[in-house]
Design a protein around this motif. Sequence first.
Motif, short mmCIF file in Angstrom:
data_model
loop_
_atom_site.label_atom_id
_atom_site.label_comp_id
_atom_site.label_asym_id
_atom_site.label_seq_id
_atom_site.Cartn_x
_atom_site.Cartn_y
_atom_site.Cartn_z
N GLY B 172 39.41 43.22 40.91
CA GLY B 172 38.60 41.77 40.93
C GLY B 172 38.09 41.27 39.79
N HIS B 173 37.37 40.11 39.80
CA HIS B 173 36.62 39.43 38.83
C HIS B 173 35.25 39.94 39.08
CE1 HIS B 173 35.30 36.34 36.17
NE2 HIS B 173 34.39 36.02 37.10
N GLY B 174 34.99 41.25 38.61
CA GLY B 174 33.95 42.00 39.17
C GLY B 174 34.27 42.91 40.48
N ALA B 175 33.42 43.93 40.90
CA ALA B 175 33.54 44.38 42.02
C ALA B 175 33.10 43.38 43.31
CB ALA B 175 32.59 45.71 42.27
N SER B 176 32.18 42.43 42.72
CA SER B 176 31.64 41.61 43.83
C SER B 176 32.76 40.65 44.33
CB SER B 176 30.52 40.62 43.23
OG SER B 176 30.96 40.11 41.88
N ASP B 177 33.69 40.51 43.63
CA ASP B 177 35.04 39.43 43.93
C ASP B 177 35.69 40.08 44.92
OD1 ASP B 177 36.77 37.27 43.64
OD2 ASP B 177 37.91 38.78 42.16
N VAL B 178 35.97 41.52 44.62
CA VAL B 178 36.61 42.20 45.83
C VAL B 178 36.08 42.31 47.21
CG1 VAL B 178 37.70 44.33 46.55
CG2 VAL B 178 37.69 43.76 43.94
N ALA B 179 34.62 42.54 46.88
CA ALA B 179 33.84 42.60 48.12
C ALA B 179 33.88 41.18 49.00
CB ALA B 179 32.43 43.09 47.88
N LYS B 180 33.68 40.21 48.12
CA LYS B 180 33.81 38.84 48.64
C LYS B 180 35.14 38.65 49.39
CE LYS B 180 32.33 33.84 47.59
NZ LYS B 180 31.69 32.86 46.76
N LYS B 356 47.66 37.86 50.19
CA LYS B 356 48.19 36.46 50.01
C LYS B 356 46.92 35.41 49.51
CE LYS B 356 49.50 34.26 53.72
NZ LYS B 356 50.29 33.67 55.11
N SER B 357 45.89 35.82 50.45
CA SER B 357 44.36 35.11 50.04
C SER B 357 44.11 35.45 48.66
CB SER B 357 43.30 35.54 51.07
OG SER B 357 42.86 36.79 50.86
N ILE B 358 44.23 36.37 48.28
CA ILE B 358 44.15 36.80 46.68
C ILE B 358 44.87 36.23 45.81
CG2 ILE B 358 44.18 38.54 45.00
CD1 ILE B 358 43.39 40.78 47.01
N SER B 359 46.12 36.06 46.13
CA SER B 359 47.13 35.31 45.29
C SER B 359 47.06 33.84 44.79
CB SER B 359 48.60 35.55 45.90
OG SER B 359 48.85 36.53 46.05
N ALA B 360 46.11 33.10 45.75
CA ALA B 360 45.95 31.65 45.36
C ALA B 360 45.17 31.70 43.91
CB ALA B 360 45.30 30.99 46.28
N MET B 361 44.33 32.74 43.68
CA MET B 361 43.48 32.44 42.36
C MET B 361 44.28 33.21 41.39
SD MET B 361 41.05 30.50 43.43
CE MET B 361 39.75 30.80 42.07
N LEU B 362 45.34 33.24 41.66
CA LEU B 362 46.34 33.77 40.39
C LEU B 362 46.21 35.35 39.99
CD1 LEU B 362 46.44 30.50 38.76
CD2 LEU B 362 48.23 31.41 39.88
N CYS B 363 45.11 35.53 39.25
CA CYS B 363 44.84 36.91 38.78
C CYS B 363 43.21 37.38 38.42
CB CYS B 363 46.01 37.55 38.06
SG CYS B 363 45.85 36.70 36.35
N PRO B 364 42.83 38.40 38.33
CA PRO B 364 41.88 38.56 37.59
C PRO B 364 42.24 38.92 35.90
CG PRO B 364 42.55 40.73 38.64
CD PRO B 364 43.43 39.72 38.99
N SER B 365 41.14 38.32 35.09
CA SER B 365 41.28 38.50 33.93
C SER B 365 42.21 39.71 33.33
CB SER B 365 40.08 38.14 33.10
OG SER B 365 40.20 38.94 31.68
N VAL B 366 43.17 39.50 32.56
CA VAL B 366 43.83 40.63 31.99
C VAL B 366 42.97 41.56 30.90
CG1 VAL B 366 45.83 41.44 30.57
CG2 VAL B 366 46.11 39.69 32.47
N LEU B 367 41.98 40.90 30.21
CA LEU B 367 41.26 41.38 29.41
C LEU B 367 40.22 42.38 30.30
CD1 LEU B 367 40.32 38.75 26.84
CD2 LEU B 367 42.14 40.67 26.79
N ALA B 368 39.80 41.82 31.54
CA ALA B 368 38.86 42.73 32.23
C ALA B 368 39.59 44.03 32.77
CB ALA B 368 38.25 41.78 33.42
N GLN B 369 41.00 43.74 33.05
CA GLN B 369 41.83 44.66 33.66
C GLN B 369 41.80 45.77 32.67
OE1 GLN B 369 45.38 43.81 36.18
NE2 GLN B 369 44.72 41.67 35.92
N ALA B 370 42.08 45.23 31.23
CA ALA B 370 42.42 46.33 30.30
C ALA B 370 41.17 47.12 30.22
CB ALA B 370 42.74 45.57 28.93
N ALA B 371 39.98 46.52 30.06
CA ALA B 371 38.66 47.10 29.97
C ALA B 371 38.72 48.17 31.00
CB ALA B 371 37.57 46.11 30.11
N VAL B 372 38.91 47.80 32.38
CA VAL B 372 38.90 48.75 33.48
C VAL B 372 39.99 49.96 33.34
CG1 VAL B 372 39.97 49.17 35.82
CG2 VAL B 372 38.40 46.98 35.43
#
Lengths: 515, 515
Positions: B172-180, B356-372
């Motif tokens: 997610g866009h931070g862990a907070s995003d996954v929690a929300k 499905k509910s996650i898909s509407a916001m398209l995706c987390p930043s690919v750069l953030a993903q690369a950092a993960v």
Amino acid sequence: MLFIRKCKLLNACTDRFVSEIFLIRSVHKTHSFNKFLTTENVNPNLKCIDYAIRGLLFERARNIEKELLEGASKPFKNVLHLNIGDPQSLGQPPITFLRQVLTLVTHPVLLDNKIFPEDAKIRAREILAKCPGHSAGSYSDACGMEIIRRQIAKYIEDRDKIPSHWKWCYIGHGASDVAKKFFNILKVDKDGLKPGILNPSPGYPFYLATIAELGMKRIDYLLDEDQNWNININELQRTLNESRNTCNPRVIVVINPGNPTSHVMSRNSIEEIVKFAHKENLIIMADEVYQHNIFKPDCNFVSFKKVMNDLGEPYSNVELVSLMSISKGYYAESGIKGGFGEVLNMDPEVTPMFVKSISAMLCPSVLAQAAVYASVNPPKPNEPSYEQFLHETGSILGALKTSASIAEESFNSLEGVSCNRIEGSIFGFPQITIPKRAIEAANKMGVSPDEFYALELLSETGICVVPGSGFKQPPGKYFIRLTLVPKPDELHKIMERFGKFHHKFLRNFSYHSTI
Amino acid sequence: MLFIRKCKLLNACTDRFVSEIFLIRSVHKTHSFNKFLTTENVNPNLKCIDYAIRGLLFERARNIEKELLEGASKPFKNVLHLNIGDPQSLGQPPITFLRQVLTLVTHPVLLDNKIFPEDAKIRAREILAKCPGHSAGSYSDACGMEIIRRQIAKYIEDRDKIPSHWKWCYIGHGASDVAKKFFNILKVDKDGLKPGILNPSPGYPFYLATIAELGMKRIDYLLDEDQNWNININELQRTLNESRNTCNPRVIVVINPGNPTSHVMSRNSIEEIVKFAHKENLIIMADEVYQHNIFKPDCNFVSFKKVMNDLGEPYSNVELVSLMSISKGYYAESGIKGGFGEVLNMDPEVTPMFVKSISAMLCPSVLAQAAVYASVNPPKPNEPSYEQFLHETGSILGALKTSASIAEESFNSLEGVSCNRIEGSIFGFPQITIPKRAIEAANKMGVSPDEFYALELLSETGICVVPGSGFKQPPGKYFIRLTLVPKPDELHKIMERFGKFHHKFLRNFSYHSTI
């Protein structure tokens, strides 16, 4: 029921996904355990979401790709993802200057490296100077860094020649994030009625999904295909009047240049909408993310803000959210997720509540913000990167313009296919007359006729498009949306493949066919 | 009323913000125009949000910084932002390897450059190979790139020595995003009762804000300061039983290591919570983002997943969301916004709805993903960056450990201040006995006593902390939270300043004082 049928279709087609679910079930022996979270007690709004771009076709395409990897024999070598507005996935190169700024902000030791031009270094130093601890790894203000918001305001001022203010400019995790946060603040029932959002039909699936997720009421208003997708104000009025029985309309969404319709709104059309919004107490959400992509010499992008300002009071006081994004246009940095919205005429007492609701999520990615900064502060004529920047943006927009012409011409040359002028954005949205026998076949399969057409197109050619029903196409009419990003010579070949498929489809599903 | 008083306080203190609002008003002449969006018709949930970390103290600190820039004379030169868990803003350097991977993903032309080590290049090439169009500028899958989710699963497997599966891991866009997003799926009323979230008190303000925003019911359960902030199960049971009249409890949030409490849960305590959750039909949301930050030799991080697994059935079947983030720990890349959650035992029929509910916001930043990706796939012993990585992480954690000791000792040496063991995370959370006269002064000012204390501390020393009330401190007790990131020698000086301030405060507000 339809959902189950779709699942069956997917399963029949392949697939390892189902077996993976069973694997997961068995690892956790979940069938012997009552779940606390079930389909019976999930947020009911989520059940209504149908995100077309990542829907059935997308899943099918993924499965075909896996089959190809495993050596399956198909009439094509690759799936061509024309279903998503994602130019870089189709080979459009990033703008070098933006990536250079981003690189220097990420890894400041490179600021001493001669391979980077001075203008990119200047931008990176400006950003880093304002990052706490001079690092992009620190949180920024929740609405975005002040320096970047100021540059956004300047970009808007330069575009429209009217004042902006940095505090009106909110940076988000993409423009969609700003839109969603704005919808969220006006989520309140009144007299037992949900807030209503007037949404263009056809329109961008993000709005369908978000309005559903937030439990708001979507009011589809038809764009008039016969009038080059412009809004018919009488039709809009009729739709709004009808909706007042079932909801409390608060926002009208407009997309200019159009997605999926690719039309560019005339000043006259925008004026009508502004006056309508004012008369009907509506806030305007103007999705203007394709403002750089205009292909026809007789079309210009004019912002809603500009038109409101030129109309003067009371129209200049209409509440407006104007969205812009680096995911679109020549930047096309969809994966970086940077976007912003200018929020005009918001009640100053509402602003702190809006800001507070944004603050809990801490901040948009500082890297995305840096990319936004580069996008609204590109190289100037006297700077070292200017020539390269002009060349790169020019060649991207030039190729898109040619591809748009090729697509428009090809579609209109095919029997049973018609396509309005492709004036802007990056999409083609032709209407397809689907033969009655194909409609019957689609019904049998439990999918809509346009979905059926798109599935056949995918299976036969590897070309993945979005069926028009995903955009809430007008009833009884069938469309597909495809992205026009492939280079002109490639697109030419794609259109040939498309044409051959289309002829075959018509032949197979004609009443003379014995299939 | 309190809000107005706070505004008055802010205004009295400075401030240009109000005059800017007037500027905005006058530019748009909004006072002559009825707004469609007003404080009367905004989402009522937003009115309940109070995000302490970015609240009154934060605003006041910002104003002081502006005053300092304008040459105002203060007893200090800079505001020291110990209010936010943002190590890089306080000078903690980023981990070089992570930034190298990120740089190479952003600007692949550098893959040929000798200044980058081979292991960073390998990671970057692995990511780019899986990006559509081999560019980080393309959208990824909405839940994150498969290659990165697989690496997350591997990281969890290596940590716990029990299986994970990449489809359980959501980026997610931070862990907070996954929690929300997870809270959002279980947002449904039942028998007219809202979903209830058991939330630790004191606890992390993000949860307070998010539960309020989503219109859920927060059930505060007290952490027991006298038992080193561990959970008292009887107290938890009592709280839960009471709450059943007003809501439908569905989730228990636990934070381990604690924020703001800095305690590390024992295996025994975790076992109790798992059994409690199972008995009471609760989903566990385990915020484990500080899992790398453990300071005491007698403390170990044990994940909720591991404990559930070791307990065996039926406890291993409890639904669990475990959160992890690159914003915390030695990475501390708060600005990059990368986080993930492992979702265990989710009903397989709910999963597609969640996706499905996650898909509407398209995706987390690919750069953030690369950092993960870099964070869960760090240099191995035989790789060129290994030594440097060990050195960097070791020195960050070593310094934090020393700073934690310094703070703990200093607090407990002060009259009227007591502090539990700082076992993990990056915070100190001492209790402050606030003199009665200071409480009276706070009441007169319309702020809580701990806020008053923190405002005085800020004005006198420039040290910005979060008042305990922002974390829902136990009634009648006053705390402050401060971040322990400054290097040991710096922190030593800070604690001296703090000590002097505290003595002066006690003196000024004693009944013997004439102030």
